[in-house]
Scaffold this motif. Structure first.
Motif, PDB file in Angstrom:
ATOM      1  N   LEU A   1       0.849  -1.182   0.000  1.00 15.99           N
ATOM      2  CA  LEU A   1       0.000   0.000   0.000  1.00 15.99           C
ATOM      3  C   LEU A   1       0.883   1.230   0.000  1.00 15.99           C
ATOM      4  O   LEU A   1       1.823   1.313   0.804  1.00 15.99           O
ATOM      5  N   VAL A   2       0.589   2.160  -0.871  1.00 16.06           N
ATOM      6  CA  VAL A   2       1.313   3.428  -0.908  1.00 16.06           C
ATOM      7  C   VAL A   2       0.331   4.519  -0.508  1.00 16.06           C
ATOM      8  O   VAL A   2      -0.762   4.612  -1.073  1.00 16.06           O
ATOM      9  N   THR A   3       0.701   5.338   0.492  1.00 17.94           N
ATOM     10  CA  THR A   3      -0.119   6.506   0.819  1.00 17.94           C
ATOM     11  C   THR A   3       0.620   7.744   0.353  1.00 17.94           C
ATOM     12  O   THR A   3       1.835   7.851   0.514  1.00 17.94           O
ATOM     13  N   GLN A   4      -0.110   8.659  -0.254  1.00 15.43           N
ATOM     14  CA  GLN A   4       0.523   9.867  -0.786  1.00 15.43           C
ATOM     15  C   GLN A   4      -0.524  10.964  -0.912  1.00 15.43           C
ATOM     16  O   GLN A   4      -1.668  10.787  -0.506  1.00 15.43           O
ATOM     17  N   GLY A   5      -0.147  12.092  -1.517  1.00 10.14           N
ATOM     18  CA  GLY A   5      -1.113  13.148  -1.777  1.00 10.14           C
ATOM     19  C   GLY A   5      -1.960  12.815  -2.991  1.00 10.14           C
ATOM     20  O   GLY A   5      -1.586  11.987  -3.825  1.00 10.14           O
ATOM     21  N   THR A   6      -3.101  13.482  -3.072  1.00  6.19           N
ATOM     22  CA  THR A   6      -4.006  13.191  -4.189  1.00  6.19           C
ATOM     23  C   THR A   6      -3.611  13.901  -5.476  1.00  6.19           C
ATOM     24  O   THR A   6      -4.001  13.477  -6.563  1.00  6.19           O
ATOM     25  N   ASP A   7      -2.817  14.987  -5.357  1.00  2.00           N
ATOM     26  CA  ASP A   7      -2.616  15.858  -6.520  1.00  2.00           C
ATOM     27  C   ASP A   7      -2.018  15.149  -7.732  1.00  2.00           C
ATOM     28  O   ASP A   7      -2.365  15.464  -8.873  1.00  2.00           O
ATOM     29  N   THR A   8      -1.093  14.229  -7.489  1.00  2.17           N
ATOM     30  CA  THR A   8      -0.433  13.574  -8.638  1.00  2.17           C
ATOM     31  C   THR A   8      -0.646  12.061  -8.626  1.00  2.17           C
ATOM     32  O   THR A   8       0.047  11.330  -9.342  1.00  2.17           O
ATOM     33  N   LEU A   9      -1.618  11.612  -7.852  1.00  7.61           N
ATOM     34  CA  LEU A   9      -1.851  10.160  -7.736  1.00  7.61           C
ATOM     35  C   LEU A   9      -2.115   9.520  -9.103  1.00  7.61           C
ATOM     36  O   LEU A   9      -1.682   8.401  -9.385  1.00  7.61           O
ATOM     37  N   GLU A  10      -2.802  10.263  -9.987  1.00  8.56           N
ATOM     38  CA  GLU A  10      -3.108   9.717 -11.320  1.00  8.56           C
ATOM     39  C   GLU A  10      -1.834   9.532 -12.152  1.00  8.56           C
ATOM     40  O   GLU A  10      -1.809   8.744 -13.094  1.00  8.56           O
ATOM     41  N   GLU A  11      -0.769  10.267 -11.810  1.00  5.49           N
ATOM     42  CA  GLU A  11       0.499  10.129 -12.535  1.00  5.49           C
ATOM     43  C   GLU A  11       1.420   9.097 -11.870  1.00  5.49           C
ATOM     44  O   GLU A  11       1.981   8.229 -12.533  1.00  5.49           O
ATOM     45  N   THR A  12       1.582   9.229 -10.540  1.00  8.70           N
ATOM     46  CA  THR A  12       2.483   8.295  -9.852  1.00  8.70           C
ATOM     47  C   THR A  12       1.961   6.859  -9.962  1.00  8.70           C
ATOM     48  O   THR A  12       2.727   5.923 -10.139  1.00  8.70           O
ATOM     49  N   GLY A  13       0.629   6.699  -9.840  1.00  7.97           N
ATOM     50  CA  GLY A  13       0.048   5.359  -9.935  1.00  7.97           C
ATOM     51  C   GLY A  13       0.304   4.744 -11.295  1.00  7.97           C
ATOM     52  O   GLY A  13       0.633   3.557 -11.421  1.00  7.97           O
ATOM     53  N   PHE A  14       0.169   5.556 -12.349  1.00 12.99           N
ATOM     54  CA  PHE A  14       0.405   5.059 -13.707  1.00 12.99           C
ATOM     55  C   PHE A  14       1.877   4.691 -13.885  1.00 12.99           C
ATOM     56  O   PHE A  14       2.220   3.653 -14.470  1.00 12.99           O
ATOM     57  N   LEU A  15       2.779   5.526 -13.350  1.00 13.03           N
ATOM     58  CA  LEU A  15       4.209   5.212 -13.468  1.00 13.03           C
ATOM     59  C   LEU A  15       4.538   3.910 -12.731  1.00 13.03           C
ATOM     60  O   LEU A  15       5.265   3.053 -13.259  1.00 13.03           O
ATOM     61  N   LEU A  16       3.991   3.744 -11.528  1.00  9.12           N
ATOM     62  CA  LEU A  16       4.220   2.481 -10.809  1.00  9.12           C
ATOM     63  C   LEU A  16       3.689   1.305 -11.627  1.00  9.12           C
ATOM     64  O   LEU A  16       4.313   0.240 -11.693  1.00  9.12           O
TER      65      LEU A  16
END
Ligand code: ASP
Length: 339
Positions: A81-96
């Motif tokens: 599970l990764v917890t982070q901010g919402t602002d770039t979640l759509e980008e970081t999630g795709f990169l992961l």
């Protein structure tokens, strides 16, 4: 039956904020604090919590997410599970998702409402993410599901999810495909499996991009009467202002203002330039309209077609392709698979 072993990696974001003396929210909470706020977690899983950073996701870097992917690959766990901010979640999630090929659930979650508010969503989202990671259907289909995002009792494919509102609780959606599953009472209700051929094909080409150096990609949003002067500034600079690639967030099915078509074509000759739909997601047109700034002309002139990828996701994919050292034609093939 033994409980699943989950590893929580905390990056920061609203979910991990606390008020300072003035009442303004600052990064501060670590992974242990997040876990302590949800006593029920221990009943569902054996949880190990690790604080990776305490930064807002608006300030995360590609390098940090590549380092995170490497860390995830090295962990022995039944789910991440990764917890982070919402602002770039759509980008970081795709990169992961591009970087990881695991057969355990990998889930990104966050919060829209901070812990000082009356009804923060962080603890509920974390609990929901843990429940999803422990769910037998999710675990059995983990590879097919890819990296997931869990927000407000819905499970999304990280490759498709978008942040569609800056402040509302229901800020996330997958407008093109809908959610993969929903949480209802104590059940996870499966709804769909994602089509991942393009992502698998991209991953094969990209391979070990993590070792490469950062490759700045310009994101240029096309608006009514855009004159293209930023493109001209990039072309005039001997180092292209340091950019190695560009994404044009184009109008409609893949159109740009005619007055800047020549600039866009010269930019595409100077660096890989991807056209992606500013309407949020594709697919775009390929062979309908004529004219110098139509999809037919732009494709013929060498602009790379972003398919159904929204501009932010296209930028992530282009950076990753460039980091992996792919040539322009290979990059075009990677994008072509996205429709
Ligand atoms: N700016 C914050 C971040 O992305 C917002 C949030 O977490 O919702 O870190």
């Amino acid at each position: 039956m033994s409980k699943p072993r989950l590893h929580i990696l905390a990056l920061g974001g609203t979910i991990a904020t606390r008020p300072d003396a003035s009442g303004a929210m600052q990064m501060g909470l670590g992974a242990d604090d997040l876990v302590a706020a949800v006593p029920l977690l221990g009943r569902l899983a054996e949880v190990e919590a690790e604080t990776v950073s305490r930064v807002g996701s608006h300030s995360l870097s590609f390098d940090q997410i590549h380092a995170l992917a490497a860390k995830i690959r090295s962990l022995k766990a039944d789910g991440i599970l990764v917890t982070q901010g919402t602002d770039t979640l759509e980008e970081t999630g795709f990169l992961l998702d591009l970087m990881l090929d695991l057969d355990i659930p990998v889930i990104v979650t966050a919060a829209m409402r901070n812990p000082a508010l009356t009804s923060p969503d962080g603890p509920g989202n974390l609990l929901a993410a843990v429940r999803v990671a422990c769910d037998p259907w999710v675990r059995a289909h983990a590879k097919a599901l890819g990296v997931m995002a869990v927000m407000l009792d819905e499970v999304y494919a990280a490759a498709d999810v978008l942040k569609v509102h800056p402040t509302r609780l229901d800020a996330f959606a997958s407008p093109q495909t809908g959610p993969l599953a929903a949480l209802v009472e104590d059940r996870i209700v499966p709804m769909s499996l994602p089509v991942r051929d393009a992502i698998e094909a991209a991953r094969t080409r990209i391979g070990k991009a993590s070792g490469g150096a950062a490759q700045p990609v310009a994101l240029l949003w096309m608006g009514l009467d855009e004159p293209g002067r930023l493109i001209e500034a990039m072309l005039a600079a001997s180092d292209r202002l340091g950019y190695r690639g560009a994404v044009l967030a184009a109008m409609g099915g893949g159109h740009i203002p005619e007055r800047m078509a020549d600039s866009a074509v010269r930019l595409a000759a100077a660096m890989p330039t991807v056209v992606s739909p500013r309407a949020g997601g594709g697919p775009m047109l390929r062979q309908t309209y004529a004219g110098p700034s139509s999809e037919i002309a732009l494709r013929k002139a060498g602009l790379i077609w972003g398919g159904r990828l929204n501009p932010l996701k296209a930028r992530v994919l282009l950076e990753t392709c460039l980091r992996a050292g792919l040539a322009r034609d290979t990059i075009a093939e990677v994008f072509d698979a996205f429709g």
